[in-house]
Design a protein around this motif. Structure first.
Motif, PDB file in Angstrom:
ATOM      1  N   SER A 137       8.128 -24.153  11.693  1.00 24.01           N
ATOM      2  CA  SER A 137       9.203 -23.751  11.029  1.00 24.01           C
ATOM      3  C   SER A 137       8.622 -23.596   9.555  1.00 24.01           C
ATOM      4  CB  SER A 137      10.676 -24.364  10.732  1.00 24.01           C
ATOM      5  OG  SER A 137      10.659 -24.334  12.388  1.00 24.01           O
ATOM      6  N   ALA A 138       8.660 -22.835   9.171  1.00 20.81           N
ATOM      7  CA  ALA A 138       8.241 -22.968   7.524  1.00 20.81           C
ATOM      8  C   ALA A 138       8.357 -21.132   7.212  1.00 20.81           C
ATOM      9  CB  ALA A 138       6.403 -22.715   7.667  1.00 20.81           C
ATOM     10  N   VAL A 139       8.090 -20.632   6.151  1.00 25.69           N
ATOM     11  CA  VAL A 139       7.959 -19.470   5.063  1.00 25.69           C
ATOM     12  C   VAL A 139       6.739 -19.004   5.506  1.00 25.69           C
ATOM     13  CG1 VAL A 139       8.279 -18.494   3.151  1.00 25.69           C
ATOM     14  CG2 VAL A 139      10.130 -19.595   3.643  1.00 25.69           C
ATOM     15  N   TYR A 140       6.600 -17.571   6.370  1.00 25.44           N
ATOM     16  CA  TYR A 140       5.252 -17.310   6.241  1.00 25.44           C
ATOM     17  C   TYR A 140       4.889 -16.363   5.633  1.00 25.44           C
ATOM     18  CZ  TYR A 140       4.575 -20.035  10.559  1.00 25.44           C
ATOM     19  OH  TYR A 140       4.320 -20.548  12.049  1.00 25.44           O
ATOM     20  N   TYR A 141       3.650 -16.196   4.260  1.00 26.10           N
ATOM     21  CA  TYR A 141       3.075 -15.319   3.904  1.00 26.10           C
ATOM     22  C   TYR A 141       2.482 -15.155   3.999  1.00 26.10           C
ATOM     23  CZ  TYR A 141       6.349 -17.918   1.186  1.00 26.10           C
ATOM     24  OH  TYR A 141       7.716 -18.717   0.310  1.00 26.10           O
ATOM     25  N   CYS A 142       1.978 -13.765   4.035  1.00 25.62           N
ATOM     26  CA  CYS A 142       0.219 -12.946   3.857  1.00 25.62           C
ATOM     27  C   CYS A 142       0.255 -12.584   3.009  1.00 25.62           C
ATOM     28  CB  CYS A 142       1.424 -11.121   4.633  1.00 25.62           C
ATOM     29  SG  CYS A 142       0.322 -10.324   4.889  1.00 25.62           S
ATOM     30  N   ASN A 143      -1.204 -12.911   3.098  1.00 27.67           N
ATOM     31  CA  ASN A 143      -2.169 -13.042   1.869  1.00 27.67           C
ATOM     32  C   ASN A 143      -3.339 -12.136   1.967  1.00 27.67           C
ATOM     33  OD1 ASN A 143      -5.370 -14.103   0.948  1.00 27.67           O
ATOM     34  ND2 ASN A 143      -3.266 -14.701  -0.883  1.00 27.67           N
ATOM     35  N   LEU A 144      -3.104 -10.771   0.947  1.00 27.57           N
ATOM     36  CA  LEU A 144      -5.261 -10.000   1.009  1.00 27.57           C
ATOM     37  C   LEU A 144      -6.066 -10.536  -0.311  1.00 27.57           C
ATOM     38  CD1 LEU A 144      -6.415  -7.091   1.528  1.00 27.57           C
ATOM     39  CD2 LEU A 144      -4.779  -6.118  -0.135  1.00 27.57           C
ATOM     40  N   ARG A 145      -7.005 -10.860   0.362  1.00 25.23           N
ATOM     41  CA  ARG A 145      -7.788 -10.613  -1.141  1.00 25.23           C
ATOM     42  C   ARG A 145      -8.789  -9.702  -0.708  1.00 25.23           C
ATOM     43  NH1 ARG A 145     -10.294 -17.028  -0.367  1.00 25.23           N
ATOM     44  NH2 ARG A 145      -7.976 -17.797  -0.934  1.00 25.23           N
ATOM     45  N   SER A 146      -8.601  -8.921  -2.288  1.00 25.15           N
ATOM     46  CA  SER A 146      -9.612  -7.580  -2.367  1.00 25.15           C
ATOM     47  C   SER A 146      -9.964  -7.430  -3.507  1.00 25.15           C
ATOM     48  CB  SER A 146      -8.317  -6.338  -1.798  1.00 25.15           C
ATOM     49  OG  SER A 146      -9.632  -5.305  -2.211  1.00 25.15           O
TER      50      SER A 146
ATOM     51  N   GLU B  24       2.233  -5.206   5.920  1.00 20.44           N
ATOM     52  CA  GLU B  24       1.212  -4.359   6.316  1.00 20.44           C
ATOM     53  C   GLU B  24       0.921  -4.120   4.546  1.00 20.44           C
ATOM     54  OE1 GLU B  24       3.493  -0.677   7.047  1.00 20.44           O
ATOM     55  OE2 GLU B  24       2.218   0.680   6.266  1.00 20.44           O
ATOM     56  N   ALA B  25      -0.132  -3.436   4.396  1.00 16.78           N
ATOM     57  CA  ALA B  25      -0.676  -3.387   2.628  1.00 16.78           C
ATOM     58  C   ALA B  25      -0.428  -2.216   2.618  1.00 16.78           C
ATOM     59  CB  ALA B  25      -2.080  -4.061   2.743  1.00 16.78           C
ATOM     60  N   SER B  26      -0.056  -1.962   1.408  1.00 11.66           N
ATOM     61  CA  SER B  26      -0.568  -0.778   0.997  1.00 11.66           C
ATOM     62  C   SER B  26      -0.926  -0.572  -0.387  1.00 11.66           C
ATOM     63  CB  SER B  26       0.742   0.174   0.597  1.00 11.66           C
ATOM     64  OG  SER B  26       2.044  -0.193  -0.005  1.00 11.66           O
ATOM     65  N   GLY B  27      -1.805   0.189  -0.954  1.00  8.21           N
ATOM     66  CA  GLY B  27      -2.234   0.441  -2.281  1.00  8.21           C
ATOM     67  C   GLY B  27      -3.820   0.102  -2.583  1.00  8.21           C
ATOM     68  N   SER B  28      -4.928   0.610  -3.689  1.00  6.41           N
ATOM     69  CA  SER B  28      -5.913  -0.078  -3.226  1.00  6.41           C
ATOM     70  C   SER B  28      -6.596  -0.642  -3.764  1.00  6.41           C
ATOM     71  CB  SER B  28      -6.293   0.519  -5.393  1.00  6.41           C
ATOM     72  OG  SER B  28      -7.536   0.263  -5.344  1.00  6.41           O
ATOM     73  N   ILE B  29      -6.665  -1.124  -1.944  1.00  6.31           N
ATOM     74  CA  ILE B  29      -7.064  -1.848  -1.301  1.00  6.31           C
ATOM     75  C   ILE B  29      -9.159  -1.935  -1.327  1.00  6.31           C
ATOM     76  CG2 ILE B  29      -7.000  -3.502   0.540  1.00  6.31           C
ATOM     77  CD1 ILE B  29      -4.736  -2.333   0.756  1.00  6.31           C
ATOM     78  N   PHE B  30      -9.594  -2.776  -2.006  1.00  7.47           N
ATOM     79  CA  PHE B  30     -11.508  -2.680  -1.100  1.00  7.47           C
ATOM     80  C   PHE B  30     -11.801  -2.714   0.562  1.00  7.47           C
ATOM     81  CE2 PHE B  30     -13.034  -2.761  -5.190  1.00  7.47           C
ATOM     82  CZ  PHE B  30     -12.435  -3.552  -6.154  1.00  7.47           C
ATOM     83  N   SER B  31     -13.106  -2.093   0.701  1.00  7.34           N
ATOM     84  CA  SER B  31     -13.032  -2.053   2.407  1.00  7.34           C
ATOM     85  C   SER B  31     -13.329  -3.482   2.769  1.00  7.34           C
ATOM     86  CB  SER B  31     -13.890  -1.187   2.500  1.00  7.34           C
ATOM     87  OG  SER B  31     -14.962  -0.826   2.429  1.00  7.34           O
ATOM     88  N   ILE B  32     -13.553  -4.450   1.954  1.00  4.44           N
ATOM     89  CA  ILE B  32     -14.358  -5.632   2.865  1.00  4.44           C
ATOM     90  C   ILE B  32     -13.340  -6.351   1.948  1.00  4.44           C
ATOM     91  CG2 ILE B  32     -15.932  -7.616   2.117  1.00  4.44           C
ATOM     92  CD1 ILE B  32     -18.134  -5.134   1.604  1.00  4.44           C
ATOM     93  N   ASN B  33     -12.179  -6.515   2.837  1.00  2.00           N
ATOM     94  CA  ASN B  33     -11.055  -7.514   2.457  1.00  2.00           C
ATOM     95  C   ASN B  33     -11.053  -8.537   3.218  1.00  2.00           C
ATOM     96  OD1 ASN B  33      -9.013  -6.704   4.209  1.00  2.00           O
ATOM     97  ND2 ASN B  33      -9.719  -4.596   3.345  1.00  2.00           N
TER      98      ASN B  33
END
Length: 115
Positions: free
Chosen positions: A90-99, A23-32
């Motif tokens: 098996s790994a550490v899974y990371y979420c990424n957001l490009r905004s 879940e992402a929160s904060g100032s996020i551009f609509s195009i991402n």
């Protein structure tokens, strides 16, 4: 300030399933773009799947047919449903957001698949 909060990792037997959430929160551009990456010990971080705000979803070949990425635009949340898991997942899974011009990362969640 953008924050990404991940959940859903854990230990599962080969052939099992897990569902990751971000879940992402904060100032996020609509195009991402919201993506999941993973990093196994001794290996480089690799892209798993991406969800573009225009509605396109892409997958790396090694998860096609097994993983499914969905998105709740109202909550700015992505879900990674992982089925038919293999020990090599098996790994550490990371979420990424490009905004805009910025990249944001979650703290990572461990996925361990036992054989």
């Amino acid at each position: 300030q953008v924050q990404l909060v991940e959940s859903g990792g854990g230990l599962v037997q080969a052939g099992g399933s897990l569902r990751l959430s971000c879940e992402a929160s904060g100032s996020i551009f609509s195009i991402n773009v919201m993506s999941w990456y993973r990093q196994a010990p001794g290996k480089e971080r690799e892209l798993v799947a991406s969800s573009f705000s225009g509605g396109v979803t892409t997958y790396q070949d090694f998860v096609k047919g097994r993983f499914s990425l969905s998105r709740d635009y109202a909550k700015t949340t992505v879900y990674l449903q992982m089925n038919s898991l293999k020990p090599e997942d098996s790994a550490v899974y990371y979420c990424n957001l490009r905004s805009g011009k910025s990249d944001y990362w979650g703290q990572g969640t461990q996925v361990t698949v036992s054989s």
